[in-house]
Enzyme design. Structure first.
Site, short mmCIF file in Angstrom:
data_model
loop_
_atom_site.label_atom_id
_atom_site.label_comp_id
_atom_site.label_asym_id
_atom_site.label_seq_id
_atom_site.Cartn_x
_atom_site.Cartn_y
_atom_site.Cartn_z
N HIS A 12 20.80 97.57 33.76
CA HIS A 12 19.95 96.54 34.36
C HIS A 12 18.50 97.00 34.34
CE1 HIS A 12 23.17 94.16 36.52
NE2 HIS A 12 23.83 95.30 36.38
N HIS B 30 26.54 98.20 30.68
CA HIS B 30 25.22 97.57 30.58
C HIS B 30 24.24 98.24 31.52
CE1 HIS B 30 27.67 95.38 33.52
NE2 HIS B 30 26.56 95.22 34.21
P1 5GP Z 1 27.29 94.12 36.99
O1 5GP Z 1 27.49 93.60 38.39
O2 5GP Z 1 28.56 94.10 36.18
O3 5GP Z 1 26.55 95.43 36.95
O4 5GP Z 1 26.28 93.09 36.34
C1 5GP Z 1 26.68 92.02 35.53
C2 5GP Z 1 25.46 91.17 35.30
O5 5GP Z 1 25.73 90.28 34.24
C3 5GP Z 1 25.06 90.31 36.52
O6 5GP Z 1 23.72 90.61 36.87
C4 5GP Z 1 25.24 88.87 36.02
O7 5GP Z 1 24.26 88.00 36.51
C5 5GP Z 1 25.15 89.03 34.51
N1 5GP Z 1 25.92 88.07 33.75
C6 5GP Z 1 27.24 87.76 33.93
N2 5GP Z 1 27.62 86.83 33.04
C7 5GP Z 1 26.54 86.54 32.28
C8 5GP Z 1 26.32 85.63 31.19
O8 5GP Z 1 27.19 84.91 30.74
N3 5GP Z 1 25.06 85.63 30.67
C9 5GP Z 1 24.06 86.43 31.13
N4 5GP Z 1 22.87 86.32 30.53
N5 5GP Z 1 24.24 87.28 32.15
C10 5GP Z 1 25.47 87.33 32.73
#
Ligand code: 5GP
Ligand code: ZN
Length: 141
Positions: A104, A102
């Site tokens: 951001h 993903h």
């Molecule tokens: P990472 O740390 O893996 O780069 O980012 C994961 C992101 O996914 C985090 O910013 C977290 O807030 C978001 N996230 C995790 N679970 C969910 C969810 O169920 N729904 C949404 N909308 N965002 C999520």
């Protein structure tokens, strides 16, 4: 469509977990982050399940960044931001928590108090060359 039944983002794409949709294309989906670092924090994901950037086929990666680039200026406008950090955490050591690739989109404005989490180092020219040559050599195999 390739999905991982355990994956939270695959569940979002399938509509099994609710999300606030921002936009979508054939291959990508943009939605609001549930734990925003800044107002308007949005995620852009491939609709199919891929863990890391190297797993994402080039045409899908292009689609993810096409959607990210389309959403970014509209998002800046929507939340009255001035710019944006666009980042991708790759691997657990780099802060990747959700193992579905993903991007951001984190809207920024001057004086918003967000800090870069790491300090800049001092480059050693010989080391830069050594690393670049090593990478190039791996790529040429
Ligand atoms: P990472 O740390 O893996 O780069 O980012 C994961 C992101 O996914 C985090 O910013 C977290 O807030 C978001 N996230 C995790 N679970 C969910 C969810 O169920 N729904 C949404 N909308 N965002 C999520
Ligand atoms: Zn997934």
């Amino acid at each position: 469509m390739a999905a991982d039944p355990q994956c939270v983002f695959c569940k979002i794409v399938a509509g099994q977990i609710p999300s606030v949709k921002v936009a979508e294309s054939d291959v990508a989906y943009a939605f609001m982050d549930i734990g925003p670092i800044a107002t308007g924090h949005t995620l852009v994901i491939p609709k199919e399940h891929y863990v890391g950037v190297e797993d994402v086929p080039a045409e899908v990666a292009a689609g993810v960044f096409e959607l990210a680039a389309r959403v970014a200026p509209a998002l800046v406008q929507a939340v009255g931001a001035e710019g944006m950090n666009i980042l991708q955490n790759h691997g657990r050591c780099a802060g990747q928590v959700v193992m579905h690739m993903h991007v951001h989109l984190i809207p920024r404005r001057a004086g918003d108090g967000l800090q870069r989490p790491w300090p800049a180092g001092q480059a050693d020219p010989a080391e830069l060359k050594r690393i670049a040559e090593k990478v190039a050599s791996t790529l040429s195999k």
